[in-house]
Design an enzyme around this catalytic site. Structure first.
Site, PDB file in Angstrom:
ATOM      1  N   GLU A 255       4.742 -48.346  17.160  1.00 23.26           N
ATOM      2  CA  GLU A 255       6.048 -47.758  16.811  1.00 23.26           C
ATOM      3  C   GLU A 255       6.068 -47.651  15.304  1.00 23.26           C
ATOM      4  O   GLU A 255       6.238 -48.657  14.614  1.00 23.26           O
ATOM      5  CB  GLU A 255       7.193 -48.670  17.273  1.00 23.26           C
ATOM      6  CG  GLU A 255       7.265 -48.933  18.750  1.00 23.26           C
ATOM      7  CD  GLU A 255       7.710 -47.728  19.559  1.00 23.26           C
ATOM      8  OE1 GLU A 255       8.104 -46.710  18.962  1.00 23.26           O
ATOM      9  OE2 GLU A 255       7.641 -47.817  20.792  1.00 23.26           O
ATOM     10  N   CYS A 289      13.900 -47.265  11.616  1.00 20.79           N
ATOM     11  CA  CYS A 289      12.939 -46.160  11.735  1.00 20.79           C
ATOM     12  C   CYS A 289      13.557 -44.956  12.421  1.00 20.79           C
ATOM     13  O   CYS A 289      12.989 -43.875  12.405  1.00 20.79           O
ATOM     14  CB  CYS A 289      11.687 -46.624  12.448  1.00 20.79           C
ATOM     15  SG  CYS A 289      12.055 -47.478  13.964  1.00 20.79           S
ATOM     16  N   GLU A 386      10.216 -40.909   4.394  1.00 17.08           N
ATOM     17  CA  GLU A 386      11.293 -41.736   4.918  1.00 17.08           C
ATOM     18  C   GLU A 386      11.867 -42.538   3.739  1.00 17.08           C
ATOM     19  O   GLU A 386      11.140 -43.299   3.099  1.00 17.08           O
ATOM     20  CB  GLU A 386      10.662 -42.682   5.951  1.00 17.08           C
ATOM     21  CG  GLU A 386      11.617 -43.421   6.810  1.00 17.08           C
ATOM     22  CD  GLU A 386      10.873 -44.240   7.883  1.00 17.08           C
ATOM     23  OE1 GLU A 386       9.695 -44.589   7.696  1.00 17.08           O
ATOM     24  OE2 GLU A 386      11.506 -44.544   8.898  1.00 17.08           O
TER      25      GLU A 386
END
Ligand code: ADP
Length: 482
Positions: A255, A289, A386
């Site tokens: 992940e 996330c 990000e």
């Protein structure tokens, strides 16, 4: 920190049902990111202790996988109940080491516990299949068996849930596990081990080791006894671990990072879109996330959305997570703070305008003001990377095809969100977004009952839902001649 049950603050690692120090005797102090106060110490373990934990997990495996699913389920159910019983202490521990407001920490404890409850139920539903034979004398069937010894490496942004989302399906399936939590948040992980022990989970089934990430990671990846690694963290580290696991061909669940688009169409309910953006962007101070990283707003409603979002942001209260009324905590460390500043400075230098926040908070430390910028465009770092912080860039778009193209223009593919009411648009956009998860008219998609995970550079595999346990099972085909 005043826990009701002081023995939940464990300062040793948990290997083979025992609380142990590092062989070297070395330990490291853990700081509260909001106050810089020292919370306690944890052992700095390395290769040798990792091997000991793997040996313990291997020794515990035969008896654990031989239990009936119902017996394993009962123990997991007890573990779940203990998390619920101790939710206030676990939340306080989490806020103290991670920084998120107490209300969010409580929410995470409930979320973490929900995975244990869910997989305690799923344990009993590991069905195989029978297949009509290809020859008259053949009977064919498929059974599912636990993968064996497994390992988990987890991040600091969800110190409890990222562990239970892996450990619960592993244990439910009959696997044993060695967990290496993030260095910033070991105490939540160790408290989970304390509760697993109290739940009667046998020694060696669930082990937690803290310390040298690289040495521990190397051993977990290289050791052939470990048959599966589940990792949540950054994409570069995920790629490195995948490479390290290649020689022993381990199963992997990864992940990894995201770069979530959040799209607001002209026909959206703007108030709902603002509420969704607040959750998707500012929860955990933007450090998830699945946080909205790029907010695309259609031209007709751009100004209205920006104004309403700025108003909502002005109502956030920054502060130490244990204080009443605080909605937003600090960032995890100074590196995280500097990344937000860097993204913001880059955007401003390319024409972005700040309409809320825009700087470090007067509180000092790792606090950054919840920030919004308008006039964002694709040349800016915020479009590509990000940010992992409380910075919302608003991009203006005109047509649907254009925004789908921009939304998909990233190596990542974890979560995406959009707000719109036209039903054919809803289907079209849901199908066109290249992401593992899509939130339609909602900014909160995580739940234990659905498959969580990404595509492209966001990872491999799914956690939660009915597929979550499959990641810890191997299929065995049996061909019987009668
Ligand atoms: P973040 O930047 O959010 O901390 P990382 O991917 O660096 O994300 O960390 C996630 C987890 O991976 C943490 O438990 C960390 O200790 C661990 N980790 C980081 N680098 C390595 C490595 N080279 N080998 C094994 N584990 C690692």
């Amino acid at each position: 920190m005043q826990l009701n049950d002081a023995s939940l603050l464990r300062q040793q690692c948990y290997i083979n049902g025992e609380w142990v120090d590092a062989d070297s005797g070395e330990s490291i102090a853990i700081q509260n990111p909001a106050t810089a106060a020292i919370i306690g110490q944890v052992p700095v373990m390395s290769t040798h202790e990792t091997q000991a934990a793997i040996i313990a997990a291997e020794a515990a495996l035969p008896a654990w996988r031989a239990l009936t699913a119902k017996e394993r389920s009962h123990k997991l159910k007890r573990w779940f109940e203990l998390l619920v019983e101790h939710q206030d202490d676990l939340a306080l521990l989490m806020t103290t080491e991670q920084g998120k407001p107490l209300s969010e920490a409580k929410g995470e404890v409930a979320y973490a516990a929900s995975f244990i409850e869910w997989f305690s139920e799923e344990a009993k539903r590991v069905y195989g299949e029978t297949i009509p034979g290809h020859q008259a004398d053949k009977r064919l069937m498929v059974i599912k068996q636990s993968v064996g010894v497994t390992a988990a490496i987890t991040p600091w942004n969800f110190p409890a849930a990222m562990i239970t989302r892996k450990a619960a399906p592993a244990l439910a399936a009959g696997c044993t596990m060695v967990v290496k939590p993030a260095p910033q948040t070991p105490f939540t992980a160790l408290a989970l081990a304390e509760l697993a022990e109290r739940a009667g989970i046998p020694k060696g089934v669930f082990n937690v080791i803290t310390g040298d990430a690289i040495a521990i990671g190397n051993e977990l990846c290289a050791n052939p006894v470990v048959r599966k690694l589940s990792f949540t963290g950054s994409t570069p580290v995920g790629i490195k671990l995948m490479q390290q696991c290649a020689p022993s061909l381990k199963k992997l669940s990864l992940e990894l990072g995201g770069n979530a688009p959040f799209i607001v169409f002209n026909d959206a309910d703007i108030d709902a879109a603002v509420a969704g953006a607040m959750i998707a962007k500012y929860r955990n101070a933007g450090q998830t996330c699945v946080c909205a990283n790029r907010i695309y707003v259609q031209a007709e409603v751009y100004d209205e959305f920006a104004k309403k979002l700025a108003l909502a942001v002005s109502e956030l209260t920054l502060g130490v997570g244990t204080e009443a009324g605080v909605t937003t905590g600090p960032l995890i460390n100074v590196d995280a703070l500097e990344k937000v500043e860097h993204h913001l400075a880059d955007a401003i230098s390319k024409g972005a305008k700040v309409i809320a926040g825009g700087k470090r908070s007067d509180l000092g430390g790792n606090f950054f003001e919840p920030t919004i910028i308008t006039h964002a465009d694709k040349s800016m770092l915020v479009a590509k990377e990000e940010t992992f912080g409380p910075l919302a860039p608003l991009f203006k778009f005109n047509d649907v095809e254009e925004v789908i193209k921009q939304a998909n223009d990233t190596e990542f593919g974890l979560a995406a969100y959009f707000y719109g009411r036209d039903i054919s648009l809803v289907w079209k956009v849901s199908e066109a977004l290249e992401y593992g998860m899509v939130g339609v008219n909602t900014g909160l998609i995580s739940t234990e009952v659905a498959p969580f995970g990404g595509i492209k550079s966001s990872g491999l595999g799914r956690e939660g839902g009915k597929s979550g346990i499959e990641e810890y099972l191997e299929m065995k085909y049996i061909c019987m001649s009668v």
